[in-house]
Structures are given as C-alpha cells and as structure tokens.
Design a protein around this motif. Structure first.
Motif, PDB file in Angstrom:
ATOM      1  N   ASP A 223      20.980  29.439  52.314  1.00  0.00           N
ATOM      2  CA  ASP A 223      22.196  30.252  52.243  1.00  0.00           C
ATOM      3  C   ASP A 223      23.424  29.340  52.124  1.00  0.00           C
ATOM      4  OD1 ASP A 223      23.604  32.650  52.263  1.00  0.00           O
ATOM      5  OD2 ASP A 223      23.797  32.688  54.447  1.00  0.00           O
ATOM      6  N   TRP A 224      23.448  28.329  52.951  1.00  0.00           N
ATOM      7  CA  TRP A 224      24.555  27.367  52.940  1.00  0.00           C
ATOM      8  C   TRP A 224      24.687  26.710  51.567  1.00  0.00           C
ATOM      9  CZ3 TRP A 224      28.301  25.679  56.368  1.00  0.00           C
ATOM     10  CH2 TRP A 224      28.952  24.509  56.025  1.00  0.00           C
ATOM     11  N   ASP A 225      23.555  26.297  51.033  1.00  0.00           N
ATOM     12  CA  ASP A 225      23.577  25.617  49.731  1.00  0.00           C
ATOM     13  C   ASP A 225      24.094  26.547  48.634  1.00  0.00           C
ATOM     14  OD1 ASP A 225      22.665  23.345  50.924  1.00  0.00           O
ATOM     15  OD2 ASP A 225      20.554  23.684  50.399  1.00  0.00           O
ATOM     16  N   ARG A 226      23.704  27.817  48.723  1.00  0.00           N
ATOM     17  CA  ARG A 226      24.202  28.782  47.729  1.00  0.00           C
ATOM     18  C   ARG A 226      25.727  28.888  47.814  1.00  0.00           C
ATOM     19  NH1 ARG A 226      19.721  31.890  48.839  1.00  0.00           N
ATOM     20  NH2 ARG A 226      20.853  33.053  50.453  1.00  0.00           N
ATOM     21  N   CYS A 227      26.195  28.954  49.055  1.00  0.00           N
ATOM     22  CA  CYS A 227      27.652  29.035  49.240  1.00  0.00           C
ATOM     23  C   CYS A 227      28.326  27.782  48.690  1.00  0.00           C
ATOM     24  CB  CYS A 227      27.994  29.173  50.726  1.00  0.00           C
ATOM     25  SG  CYS A 227      27.509  30.747  51.429  1.00  0.00           S
ATOM     26  N   ALA A 228      27.694  26.646  48.957  1.00  0.00           N
ATOM     27  CA  ALA A 228      28.286  25.374  48.510  1.00  0.00           C
ATOM     28  C   ALA A 228      28.331  25.315  46.995  1.00  0.00           C
ATOM     29  CB  ALA A 228      27.463  24.210  49.071  1.00  0.00           C
ATOM     30  N   ARG A 229      27.245  25.729  46.362  1.00  0.00           N
ATOM     31  CA  ARG A 229      27.196  25.683  44.899  1.00  0.00           C
ATOM     32  C   ARG A 229      28.279  26.553  44.273  1.00  0.00           C
ATOM     33  NH1 ARG A 229      21.602  25.608  45.623  1.00  0.00           N
ATOM     34  NH2 ARG A 229      21.484  27.870  45.409  1.00  0.00           N
ATOM     35  N   SER A 230      28.490  27.722  44.878  1.00  0.00           N
ATOM     36  CA  SER A 230      29.450  28.650  44.253  1.00  0.00           C
ATOM     37  C   SER A 230      30.864  28.483  44.816  1.00  0.00           C
ATOM     38  CB  SER A 230      28.993  30.091  44.459  1.00  0.00           C
ATOM     39  OG  SER A 230      28.937  30.371  45.837  1.00  0.00           O
ATOM     40  N   GLY A 231      31.014  27.637  45.832  1.00  0.00           N
ATOM     41  CA  GLY A 231      32.356  27.391  46.380  1.00  0.00           C
ATOM     42  C   GLY A 231      32.806  28.401  47.409  1.00  0.00           C
ATOM     43  N   ARG A 232      31.867  29.172  47.958  1.00  0.00           N
ATOM     44  CA  ARG A 232      32.265  30.185  48.946  1.00  0.00           C
ATOM     45  C   ARG A 232      32.417  29.548  50.334  1.00  0.00           C
ATOM     46  NH1 ARG A 232      27.778  34.463  47.475  1.00  0.00           N
ATOM     47  NH2 ARG A 232      26.865  32.564  46.661  1.00  0.00           N
TER      48      ARG A 232
END
Lengths: 948, 74
Positions: free
Chosen positions: A733-742
C-alpha cells in the motif's frame, strides 16, 4: 338503465379489512404502517382502499388520496401532487411551494438533455414532499392512499420509497394498491424498498363462493337462486365481473324476484368481463356511447373541457349527453374530473375501437389539445399513441415533452425519448441525437448500467460524428459513477477530448471530467496537467461547472500529495468562484467537499463541519443529489477524526440512501473502510472483516483514498496474528502511494508500517518510512502530521522523549485515537527504560480515550499492558457503554431526542444540529432500537418520564 | 354471447352477420324473418356496425328496442 343498487358493503374481505384496520391502529399509536394491496383488475382494491381511508378519516386522521392514471404516467409527481392538493392557489404555502417547483422551468426545458444539464428539480421536489408529510404527521396521524401504482410516474414511486425510509417513528400510513402487471422496474424497486422497511403485502384473491353469494344477495336484495349463482360463478370470484354481470342481467330483465328469491330462467356461461361490461353499456343511447368513446381516448379520468376540446362540441352539450352515463354509473364525478367508474369499463370501450380508429382519434386529440395550449406531456401522449413510423409531429412533441419532464423526472424523459426514437425511421438523422439525450436522462435517473448500455450501443455503430463526444462524455460519467470502472471512464473521456469535432464548450467539459477521472484512477500528475488546462479553458468559456470540476480536481490533487496549504488555497478559490457564478451554477459540482476534507486534515474540524453543511445546503437548494453521498462521507470522516465514532457510523449508514438513489458509489469505498476501522477498534472483527471485504471489492480501482482499504486489511491481518502478511499488505500500500505521490497517506499509515516493520526486524524500511513522514510534516505545519512524524521517529529510535513529544503534538489536535495509540507507544518505551510510573500515566491516558471511543479492543490491550507492568490504574475502571436503554445513547442521539421532545421535525432538527435530515433519521432509528420504542410519541413520553 | 332465453323473447328471427374485421368486430348484419331464405333481400343493406358495442346495438335494432322485450317467463 341499471336496476341494481350499489353494493353497500364489501363482501369476503374481512381478513384484509382487519389487517388494514390494524395498520391504522399502528398509525394511531404514533408509528408508521406501510401496506401494499395487490390484486387483478376488478378484484376490489379500490373499494378496500376507499373504505380504509374513510375509516382513517373517521378516526380523525389526515388523509391524502391519489390515483394514478394510465395516460398520465409521464406527469412527474402527478399522483402525489393530486393526493396532497399541491396547486399554486393552495392556501398552504408548503403545498403552493411544491406546485411552484413542479411548474418551474428547469434548465433541461431550454435545450437538449446532456449529462451536466440536470437542474436537480427532482430531488428538491422529493424532499419537499417528504418534509410536508413529516410536518403534517407531527400535527397528527396521516394516511396516504395511492391507487393503481402500476400506472404511477417514476418520480412518485421514487418519492414513496424515500418517504418510507424516512418514516420511522412518525404516525404515517402508506397504503398502495397495484395490479400484478404491468410491473415497471421503478415499481419493482419501490416494492423492494418498501419490503426492506417492513411493508405488509396483502394479496387479494378471488372471492369465495360464500362471499359471492353475499355480494349477489346484496345487489339483488334477495336470496340468489341456484341458477343465478351458477351464472355468476362464471365471473370467477371477481367482484367487478359479478356486479357487471348482474347489472347486465338486470337490464335485460333476466332476473326475476319472487318470494324473497332472485333467479334467472336459465344458466348461460357468461362471456368475458370485457364483453359483459359492453353488454351493460350498450343500453346507453348512441350519443352517450359516442361521447364515451371519445372520453375513453382521454383516459380513465378526464375533464369536460378536454373532452369538449377533442370532440369540438360545447361542454354544455356534452354534459347533457354524459348525464345518462353518470346515471347508469358508467361515469362518476370525482369532484375535479369525470371518471369511468372502473378503469376496466374505460378499457372495454377503448379496446372496442378499431386500432386505426383509436390512432386517428388520439392524433386528432393531440392536435386539438396542442392548438388549445395543453401541456406538452398531454399532447405528446396522444400524438404518440396516434403515430405511425415517421410521424415527425409526434417525435417533435415527444422530445419537447421529454425536455420538459427531465428536470423533475429523468426516467420519464428517457421513456418519452425511447418512444420518440421508436417512431423515427432508422435512417432519420435526428435519431442519434435523441438517443444521446436518452442516455443522459438515464444517467440522471441513476440508471447507470442502462446509460452505459445506451452509450455503448450508440458508439458501437455508425454514429453521427457530431454526437460522438457527447456520448463519450456521458459514457465516461457512467463509468466514473462506479469507481472500479473509472479507468474505462477516463479512457472514454480522453477519446472525447482528442476529437477534432468537439465544440468549444464540449471540449471544456470533457477536459474537466477527464482530469477528475485521472484523479480517481490515482494518476495525480495526469490529473493536475488536465485540470490546469481545463481550468484555463473553463474560466475563459465561463463554464462554471467545468471550472468547479477542474478546481476541485486541483485542490484534491494537492491534498493527496500532502500540500495542504496549497490545497486549501485552491479550494477556497473554487468556493469563491462558485459563489460568484450566475445562479451559483458552479456549485452544481460540489466544491465544498474537497474544502471540507482539507480543513479536516488541518484539524480545523469546526470549519470543516461548517463548510460541509454549507455545501450540503446549497446542493439541496440546487437539487444536485449526486454529491450528497460524498458530503455524508466527508462528514463521517470529520466525525471519525474527532472521535465521534457513533456519529461517523450513523453518517456512513445514512450514506447508502442517496447512493442508492443516484447510482453513485464512490463514497461507499471509503465509508466501508472507516466502518471496518471502527469495528476493528471496537473488537468486532467479524463486522470489520465484512465491511473491509466490501470496501476491498469496491476499491478495485485506484481512486480517492482507496489506500485505506489496504490499510484496514493489514490491520485485520495483524489482529489475526498474520504479521508477515500484514506487513506485506501495508508495505505494498505504501509503495503504491509512493509511486503515485499520494503523500497524504504517509502520516496515516506510516506509524503502523513502522511498527510492523520493526516487529519484523526491517529497521531500514522503518527508517525510510519515518523519513518520508517527516518530510511531509516539514512542509505542513499541522500538529497531527508533526505528531505522526515524531511517533515514527520515536518508534524507530525507541525514544521515549520523541514519543512524549508526539503525545504532546497530538494533544491540541483533534485525533484522539492517534493520541491514545501514541500514548501506548510512549508508555511501552518508558517502561522499557524502567520509568514505570510514566508508563502507567500514559497508559491511563490511553485507556481514558479508548473508553470514550468505546474502543474495546484497544482498551483491553492497554489494560493488559498495565497489568504486565504491574501498574495499577489510579482510578476505577468503567465498563463498556450499555447496548440499550438511556445510558446507551450517544451525545448526538440524546440531542436528537431532546429536539424530538420539543416537537421539531427531522429537517428542523437537522438545521439545529447541523446534520442532514437523513442523519437525524439514522440517529432516530438507533434511538428507537436502543429504547425499544416505535414512535416519536412514545419516545417523547419516555423522555419526559426519564427526566422524571 | 346472448342467453338462450333471448330466442324465446324475439321470436323466429335469424341473424346473419358479415364480418369485415373480427376483433373488434366490424361489418353488417341482417335480421331474416324467414329463416329458410337462402340469402338476404338485395334491397336490404343491413345494419353496419363497428365494435362489440356496435354489434350489440345493431342486434337490438334488428330485433327489438332495448328494454322493450318482455322479461323471461312472462
């Protein structure tokens, strides 16, 4: 004609009358009662309804009675408006206001229906009706009787469904009668909605032989002989059939009465009901029959003026001719109009006209009514019934009627457009345009799947190129309505944007929606680029809705990136521009929602609440229902953050109402995640899993704050002892946020990820996360984000000092859960350093908060921590809040009870407490369940008794 | 569709119907006073009717006025 007396009492319906009487008893006792009476035509529904309404009036209840007409199915809210006497000249300002709303011009009347042209009148009228019923009910019991619901317009059906959901505790009876067929999708939905709130369903079966004997005996005023009974047995227990047959026999002089017995000479199997009716009517003079034939063209109920218009005969002549039909009880005067005594009598006469004659008569009626200035809906109905393929007049009037109906009843608009396109030749160049309008009408109506199918059907063939983009924008919106399909919606909107055929305004609209769609799919860079472009174009084009869409996209984008000051600035500007737009058109897109979320992230919860309330009020005034679910969710988040979890749950539960009406379900995803979080902290793991599973299912896309779904899943895995899986889930989940800048999610999920990573020995991961949270904190001077960063750092360094600082940073904020969790972390660190006293104090602080939140799981864990340290709490432990009784009421529920006791209506309570009437209803439903009461009257009495 | 008792009340009359359309019915009918006659008199055009209502009324016209018939058994 007619030698039989009207049957004075209903035969063979004792059980049904008793059931309806009991329903009236429930209403008299202060509670709601909803009953559906279903049965074939002529089976006695109307008589039963008439009797129960008469009984209700006799018991001093207010009565509103309406009957739907087959030819008036396209008149939005027609049945309810008639039932409540909503006319402009009404002395009651509430009724006059509803009439004004029904007569007001909607934006859709002026031009083609598009996906953004919804002026929202429909839900304003729905709310006005429900408010009226509620206010009437506060003055005394009210019974609403609606006959022939199978012909009711979709807006009336929608309103009845909404009304039923909001009735809890009000002395309101709703009794609806309907035939088994025809059964529209809207009627099915209503039946389902009524069933869900406990409606009683009475099926009227054919009369028994004994009941038929009683009915015949009453009609002929004698004991029926065996041959007469054998004759009426052919009517199969249908009371209308029985009485029509008796009437025909009597008129033919076939019934003889002697010695108290009534008999016929010979038994002959009766023909069909239709022929029996005609057999009876045929005794009327020819001029009366001619007038009845013309009247049957106008429907079951008609005005003498309309009949004069369509026949070209003076009303005075007609009244003389129809007098004979009234004396023969073929027609009745209902006070406002003339009416065939039964719809089947009208049907029999109508169906007896040759098809070509019927069409010609309808066409002529339509033309004459048009010349007389009749409403477009009425003209269109006749022209459509009189039309054959290629009839441009009929098509034009149907389209005009659709645009007129759309603001109040998009379902009706879709239906009219369907009929219009059905009359057009396949090669007609205008057909695609009307089909595109129909697709937009379906969107407004919340029939998202139908709208999508309509768009795809258009796009799947050789579509008029000038319409392609309108259809793609509509399809894009349909796909955006359900978040998991947002990527497909984006795709359609982008295709529309790229089309060289777009007109300026179309391009602006498409660009604005495309930017919003990018936000929903989690592409923040793309969303920002598209929204900047769209904002510039929209401002130049003075497209206020598109401006709002673009600015809301930009504000939300900045929020998700964790740039809170920038986000708030954009949101403030968006609200200001919408306020200044003509007619506040800019608010047709709910710009207050992102502002509310942003203020909540700033921990400015009071301002967040105010902005959400303001937005909701404006949306209600504009009738833009689709934003309601989002407002409800924004308020749920604010309540959740503030630690008012019961209120948050009430808002989330309330959310499902508007969502169901509009077909938009974005907000459900976040709502289910929040619900799962609350249940988890309250140790309801089963309920948490249920909510989380639904949230996860809906969150298949990458939309707004769908990350919370994974966060909850991770916490549930942790609760199950699956620490590795929990870490993996949260890490992804964290990585997804990081990738998209959230980055906004960093301080939310960061502390849990640090905790899990440290437990798994992944110190580097923990440090990386702590650094990222710290970075977000450095650019936002927001206490809770600073606190989250300190907490992460403290956990990484096992530093009680930093954790104490985190506790301190949280304290002035409004996030009690995070504060309590940080207290626990600080306590553990202090204990590890041997400072048992401080550890005990911190755990005590956490436990106090958990008690207030009713967070049983956390409470138990913190207490166990205390015990392990051998620390005794300094004060007596209180038990978890009661589940029923006065002690179980939340502060909000108590406030609602106080205002109910003062006699305020739900809308009034909502205004007083700054919540929606729907939320008030949810609170009341909880109160009723906790106190075991079923009405407001009981509640008020109980409250007074409780106060002692 | 009429009860058999009708034959007793109207005497020996044969009704001949020519239907142009079946449902709802439309056509002409004749009351033939001499049932043995093979065809209707050329001079008679018959009574036109449309619909069941028209048929019923044509029958009344061809036989007797509504309500003027003696009641069964009289």
């Amino acid at each position: 004609m007619g030698t039989l007396a009207p049957v004075p009492r209903i035969c063979g319906r004792e059980a049904e009358i008793q059931a309806l009487g009991e329903a009236l008893d429930r209403v008299a006792a202060g509670g709601p009662a909803i009953v559906l009476v279903e049965g074939e035509a002529g089976i006695g529904k109307t008589r039963l309804l008439t009797q129960v309404l008469r009984d209700a009036a006799g018991r001093g209840m207010g009565v509103a009675a309406g009957r739907a007409e087959e030819l008036e199915r396209t008149r939005p809210f027609g049945v309810l408006a008639a039932a409540f006497g909503c006319v402009r000249s009404s002395p009651d300002p509430r009724r006059a206001a509803i009439a004004a709303l029904l007569a007001s011009q909607g934006a859709g009347e002026l031009g083609p229906i598009t996906v953004t042209s919804d002026s929202g009148l429909r839900f304003r009228v729905v709310d006005a009706f429900t408010d009226l019923v509620e206010e009437l009910a506060l003055s005394g019991p009210v019974v609403i009787g609606l006959d022939d619901l199978q012909w009711a317009d979709p807006s009336t059906l929608l309103t009845v469904g909404v009304l039923a959901r909001r009735l809890a505790g009000l002395p309101v009876g709703v009794i609806g009668c309907l035939r088994p067929s025809p059964r529209s999708a809207e009627l099915d939905r209503l039946a389902g909605a009524l069933e869900a709130v406990g409606a009683q369903h009475i099926l009227l079966h054919p009369l028994t032989g004994e009941a038929v004997t009683g009915l015949v005996a009453q009609a002929v005023a004698a004991e029926p002989g065996p041959r007469l009974l054998a004759e009426v047995a052919g009517a199969a227990g249908n009371p209308l059939f029985v009485t029509e047959l008796l009437g025909a026999l009597a008129q033919e002089g076939a019934i003889t009465t002697a010695g108290g017995w009534a008999e016929v000479a010979e038994t002959v199997l009766p023909p069909t009901l239709r022929l029996t009716i005609l057999r009876r009517v045929s005794f009327l003079p020819e001029p009366s029959l001619q007038a009845l034939r013309s009247a049957s063209i106008l429907g079951s109920a008609f005005s003498l003026t309309d009949l004069a218009t369509v026949t070209g005969r003076p009303a005075v002549d007609l009244s003389g001719v129809l007098g004979e039909a009234m004396r023969a009880r073929v027609l009745e005067d209902d006070g406002a109009r003339l009416r065939f005594r039964h719809e089947l009598i009208r049907d029999a006469i109508y169906q007896d006209l040759a098809g070509s004659v019927r069409r010609a008569l309808h066409r002529e009626a339509g033309q004459r009514l048009a010349r007389a200035g009749a409403p477009a809906l009425q003209v269109a109905e006749h022209l459509a019934r009189g039309a054959t393929t290629g009839d441009t007049d009929a098509v034009t009037w149907l389209a005009r009627a659709a645009r007129q109906a759309a603001p109040r009843s998009p379902d009706v608009a879709a239906d009219l457009l369907d009929r219009a396109t059905g009359l057009m030749a396949p090669g007609d160049r205008g057909r695609d345009g009307l089909l595109a309008e129909r697709a937009s009408s379906l969107m407004w109506a919340g029939r998202i799947a139908d709208a999508e199918a309509a768009c795809r059907s258009l796009l799947g063939r050789d579509l008029d190129p000038s319409l392609e983009n309108t259809v793609r924008v509509c399809l894009g919106n349909a796909l955006l309505a359900g978040e998991p399909r947002a990527p497909e919606g984006l795709c359609e909107l982008e295709r529309a944007c790229q089309s060289p055929l777009l007109t300026g305004p179309e391009r602006v609209e498409a660009q604005a929606w495309a930017g919003f769609a990018r936000l929903l799919v989690g592409d923040l860079d793309g969303a920002a680029a598209a929204a900047v472009q769209a904002r510039s174009a929209a401002v130049s084009a003075r497209d206020h809705v598109a401006t709002s869409i673009a600015m809301a996209t930009l504000a939300t984008n900045a929020l998700l990136r964790g740039h809170l000051p920038e986000a708030l600035q954009i949101a403030d500007d968006a609200v200001l521009l919408a306020d200044q737009s003509p007619g506040r058109q800019g608010h047709r897109f709910p710009v207050h929602i992102p502002r509310g979320y942003i203020l909540a992230e700033f921990d400015r919860l009071d301002e967040a609440r105010t902005t959400i309330e303001t937005g909701m009020r404006i949306s209600e005034e504009l009738g833009t229902r689709w934003g309601f679910a989002h407002y409800q969710m924004a308020r749920a988040m604010e309540r959740f953050r503030a630690g008012n979890w019961d209120d948050a749950v009430a808002e989330i539960e309330t959310d499902t109402g508007p969502t169901g009406e509009t077909g938009q379900d974005h907000s459900l995803i976040l709502g289910r995640s929040v619900l799962a979080l609350i249940r988890l902290h309250r140790n309801d793991l089963l309920g948490a899993r249920d909510a989380a599973a639904l949230g996860e299912l809906s969150a298949a896309g990458a939309g707004y704050r769908t990350d919370w779904s994974a966060w909850v899943q991770a916490l549930l895995l942790e609760a199950d002892g699956e620490l590795a899986d929990a870490l993996a889930t949260l890490s992804d989940d964290w990585d997804r946020c990081a990738r998209s800048g959230r980055a906004l999610e960093y301080p939310v999920i960061g502390p849990d990820l640090v905790r899990l990573a440290l437990a798994a020995g992944e110190a580097d991961r923990a440090r990386e996360v702590a650094a990222a949270v710290t970075h977000v904190a450095s650019r936002n001077q927001v206490p809770w984000i600073t606190a989250a960063a300190l907490r992460c750092q403290g956990l990484v360094g096992d530093d009680p000092g930093l954790l104490e600082e985190a506790v301190h940073a949280y304290s002035p904020g409004s996030r009690p859960l995070e504060l309590a969790l940080t207290c626990e972390d600080a306590a553990a660190a202090a204990a590890r350093q041997g400072n048992q006293e401080r550890a005990g104090q911190l755990l005590d602080q956490a436990i106090t908060i958990y008690e207030r939140l009713d967070a049983a799981r956390d409470f138990a864990r913190a207490e166990a921590g205390l015990r392990q340290m051998g620390v005794r709490r300094g004060r007596r432990v209180t038990h978890r809040r009661e589940q029923s009784g006065w002690q179980s009421l939340t502060p909000s529920e108590r406030a609602v009870v106080d205002l109910v006791t003062e006699g305020l209506s739900n809308p009034q309570i909502g205004q007083r407490l700054y919540v929606s009437r729907r939320t008030v209803q949810t609170h009341l439903a909880h109160v009723f369940a906790k106190l075991h009461v079923t009405s407001r009257t009981q509640l008020a009495a109980e409250a007074i008794r409780h106060r002692g | 569709m009429f009860p058999a008792t009708r034959a007793e009340t109207v005497g020996l009359v044969e009704i001949r119907i020519v239907l142009d359309i079946v449902e709802p019915p439309a056509g002409r009918l004749w009351a033939v006073r001499d049932p043995g006659q093979a065809d209707h008199p050329r001079s008679e055009q018959g009574i036109s009717f449309t619909g069941w209502l028209g048929l019923l009324r044509a029958l009344y016209e061809a036989t007797a006025e509504p309500g003027s018939r003696p009641s069964p058994g009289s």
